[in-house]
Motif scaffolding. Structure first.
Motif, short mmCIF file in Angstrom:
data_model
loop_
_atom_site.label_atom_id
_atom_site.label_comp_id
_atom_site.label_asym_id
_atom_site.label_seq_id
_atom_site.Cartn_x
_atom_site.Cartn_y
_atom_site.Cartn_z
N VAL A 180 0.84 -1.19 0.00
CA VAL A 180 0.00 0.00 0.00
C VAL A 180 0.87 1.23 0.00
CG1 VAL A 180 -1.90 -1.13 1.21
CG2 VAL A 180 -0.15 0.06 2.52
N ARG A 181 0.33 2.33 -0.45
CA ARG A 181 1.03 3.61 -0.40
C ARG A 181 0.11 4.64 0.22
NH1 ARG A 181 -0.35 6.98 -4.80
NH2 ARG A 181 -1.67 5.96 -6.35
N MET A 182 0.71 5.69 0.78
CA MET A 182 -0.06 6.72 1.45
C MET A 182 0.01 8.02 0.68
SD MET A 182 0.99 6.07 5.40
CE MET A 182 2.73 6.23 5.03
N ARG A 183 -1.06 8.77 0.69
CA ARG A 183 -1.08 10.10 0.08
C ARG A 183 -1.70 11.06 1.07
NH1 ARG A 183 -3.90 10.65 -5.61
NH2 ARG A 183 -1.99 9.59 -6.21
N ALA A 184 -1.02 12.18 1.28
CA ALA A 184 -1.52 13.17 2.23
C ALA A 184 -2.17 14.32 1.49
CB ALA A 184 -0.38 13.70 3.09
N TRP A 185 -3.29 14.81 2.05
CA TRP A 185 -4.02 15.91 1.42
C TRP A 185 -4.16 17.06 2.41
CZ3 TRP A 185 -5.18 15.36 -3.61
CH2 TRP A 185 -5.20 14.06 -4.13
N GLY A 186 -4.50 18.22 1.87
CA GLY A 186 -4.88 19.35 2.72
C GLY A 186 -3.68 20.01 3.36
N PRO A 187 -3.92 20.81 4.41
CA PRO A 187 -2.88 21.61 5.04
C PRO A 187 -1.78 20.78 5.68
CG PRO A 187 -5.07 22.32 5.71
CD PRO A 187 -5.23 21.02 5.01
N LEU A 188 -1.96 19.46 5.76
CA LEU A 188 -0.95 18.60 6.35
C LEU A 188 0.40 18.79 5.68
CD1 LEU A 188 -0.48 16.19 8.30
CD2 LEU A 188 -1.08 14.68 6.41
N THR A 212 -8.20 11.65 14.45
CA THR A 212 -9.58 11.90 14.87
C THR A 212 -10.56 10.90 14.28
OG1 THR A 212 -9.85 13.45 13.03
CG2 THR A 212 -9.15 14.36 15.15
N LYS A 213 -10.16 10.26 13.17
CA LYS A 213 -11.02 9.25 12.57
C LYS A 213 -10.16 8.29 11.77
CE LYS A 213 -15.09 8.64 9.60
NZ LYS A 213 -16.09 9.32 8.75
N VAL A 214 -10.33 7.00 11.98
CA VAL A 214 -9.54 5.99 11.29
C VAL A 214 -10.48 4.95 10.69
CG1 VAL A 214 -7.74 4.25 11.51
CG2 VAL A 214 -7.63 6.31 12.91
N THR A 215 -10.31 4.67 9.39
CA THR A 215 -11.14 3.66 8.74
C THR A 215 -10.27 2.79 7.86
OG1 THR A 215 -11.62 5.13 6.87
CG2 THR A 215 -13.17 5.16 8.71
N GLY A 216 -10.75 1.61 7.52
CA GLY A 216 -10.06 0.72 6.60
C GLY A 216 -8.74 0.23 7.15
N ALA A 217 -7.71 0.24 6.29
CA ALA A 217 -6.40 -0.29 6.65
C ALA A 217 -5.56 0.68 7.44
CB ALA A 217 -5.65 -0.71 5.40
N ALA A 218 -6.08 1.89 7.67
CA ALA A 218 -5.28 2.93 8.30
C ALA A 218 -4.68 2.54 9.65
CB ALA A 218 -6.11 4.20 8.45
N PRO A 219 -5.37 1.74 10.51
CA PRO A 219 -4.78 1.42 11.80
C PRO A 219 -3.44 0.71 11.70
CG PRO A 219 -7.11 0.93 11.81
CD PRO A 219 -6.74 1.24 10.39
N GLY A 220 -3.14 0.11 10.56
CA GLY A 220 -1.90 -0.64 10.44
C GLY A 220 -0.68 0.20 10.17
N ILE A 221 -0.79 1.54 10.11
CA ILE A 221 0.38 2.35 9.78
C ILE A 221 0.84 3.17 10.97
CG2 ILE A 221 -0.16 2.45 7.33
CD1 ILE A 221 -1.21 5.28 7.78
N GLU A 246 -3.91 0.76 -2.38
CA GLU A 246 -3.19 -0.45 -2.76
C GLU A 246 -2.44 -0.14 -4.04
OE1 GLU A 246 -3.96 -5.22 -3.45
OE2 GLU A 246 -5.63 -3.82 -3.51
N THR A 247 -1.11 -0.39 -4.06
CA THR A 247 -0.28 0.01 -5.19
C THR A 247 -0.71 -0.65 -6.49
OG1 THR A 247 1.59 0.27 -3.68
CG2 THR A 247 2.09 0.13 -6.02
N ARG A 248 -1.00 -1.92 -6.46
CA ARG A 248 -1.29 -2.64 -7.69
C ARG A 248 -2.61 -2.21 -8.30
NH1 ARG A 248 -4.11 -7.16 -8.72
NH2 ARG A 248 -4.43 -7.52 -6.49
N THR A 249 -3.65 -2.16 -7.51
CA THR A 249 -4.99 -1.87 -8.02
C THR A 249 -5.38 -0.41 -7.95
OG1 THR A 249 -6.03 -2.23 -5.87
CG2 THR A 249 -5.73 -4.17 -7.30
N LYS A 250 -4.60 0.37 -7.20
CA LYS A 250 -4.89 1.78 -6.94
C LYS A 250 -6.22 1.98 -6.22
CE LYS A 250 -2.14 3.47 -10.83
NZ LYS A 250 -2.10 4.29 -12.06
#
Length: 232
Positions: A2-10, A66-75, A29-33
């Motif tokens: 998987v890869r991460m992308r940050a948005w907004g003022p972050l 403040t909010k975590v969904t999907g695979a996010a807890p694993g990072i 997910e890198t392969r399927t995007k």
């Protein structure tokens, strides 16, 4: 993978005496995007000089999901503040950050021009249009590549000469506005540029000490440093 992308003022949480902002990290997910997770964040940063020479800094960064969904807890991991390549404040940076939180992205800062700002509205509209029409979408986050500042006076003059040569007639009260900016390596000499005759005051203000030059100063964008541009 998987890869991460940050948005907004972050992306812009780089410098400043005291900043509070929010952002989110989207995981693909890198392969399927395919989007597989999302983490929304509340961030606070405080930076203070640790010595009179102002080249040594003490930084405290607080990152709170403040909010975590999907695979996010694993990072989950340890916060690692970053202040950019080749900047004086990076000579000695002490960070005091909470553990077991998310890594802030090592992103470039963003310079914003708003069409709602009456001082630079025409320049902002030019940036907005140019980024979407030019090949490669220069400086447009998520679609193109960042711009890179240059302090090379010869290159700056070459950029201006290519995009806005003096022989071009200027209507009364108008000035030749160019994008990408002349003070970037991607300027007119690169062959990919947009020019537009706009309010002369808007042109000079957008590139002046209260806008572009201020962004260079505030974000410590030095020669060769990358940054994004947001025309709204």
């Amino acid at each position: 993978m998987v890869r991460m992308r940050a948005w907004g003022p972050l992306r812009a949480l780089r410098y400043g005496g005291c900043q509070q902002t929010s952002g989110q990290i989207v995981i693909y997910e890198t392969r399927t995007k395919k989007r597989v997770g999302l983490t929304q964040l509340a961030l606070a940063q405080r930076t203070t000089p640790a010595a009179r020479d102002s080249c040594t800094w003490k930084r405290v960064v607080t990152v709170r999901p403040t909010k975590v969904t999907g695979a996010a807890p694993g990072i989950a991991g340890q916060v690692s503040p970053w202040c950019g390549r080749g900047t004086p404040a990076c000579k000695s940076t002490k960070s005091e950050a909470p553990r077991k939180l998310l890594h802030p992205p090592r992103g470039a800062p963003t310079f914003t021009l708003s069409s709602q700002d009456p001082k630079v509205s025409e320049a902002a509209l030019h940036v907005f249009d140019a980024q979407r029409k030019l090949a490669g979408h220069p400086g447009l986050f998520g679609q193109g590549r960042p711009l890179h500042r240059t302090v090379d006076k010869k290159l700056i003059a070459k950029n201006r000469g290519a995009a806005c040569p003096k022989r071009l007639p200027r209507p009364p009260g108008k000035s030749c506005d160019e994008f990408p900016f002349a003070s970037t390596k991607e300027g007119g000499a690169s062959g990919t540029y947009s020019r537009r005759m706009i309010n002369a005051k808007h042109t000079s203000d957008a590139g002046g000490s209260n806008y572009l030059l201020k962004a260079y100063r505030d974000h410590r964008i030095l020669n060769g440093d990358a940054f994004w541009v947001n025309g709204t």
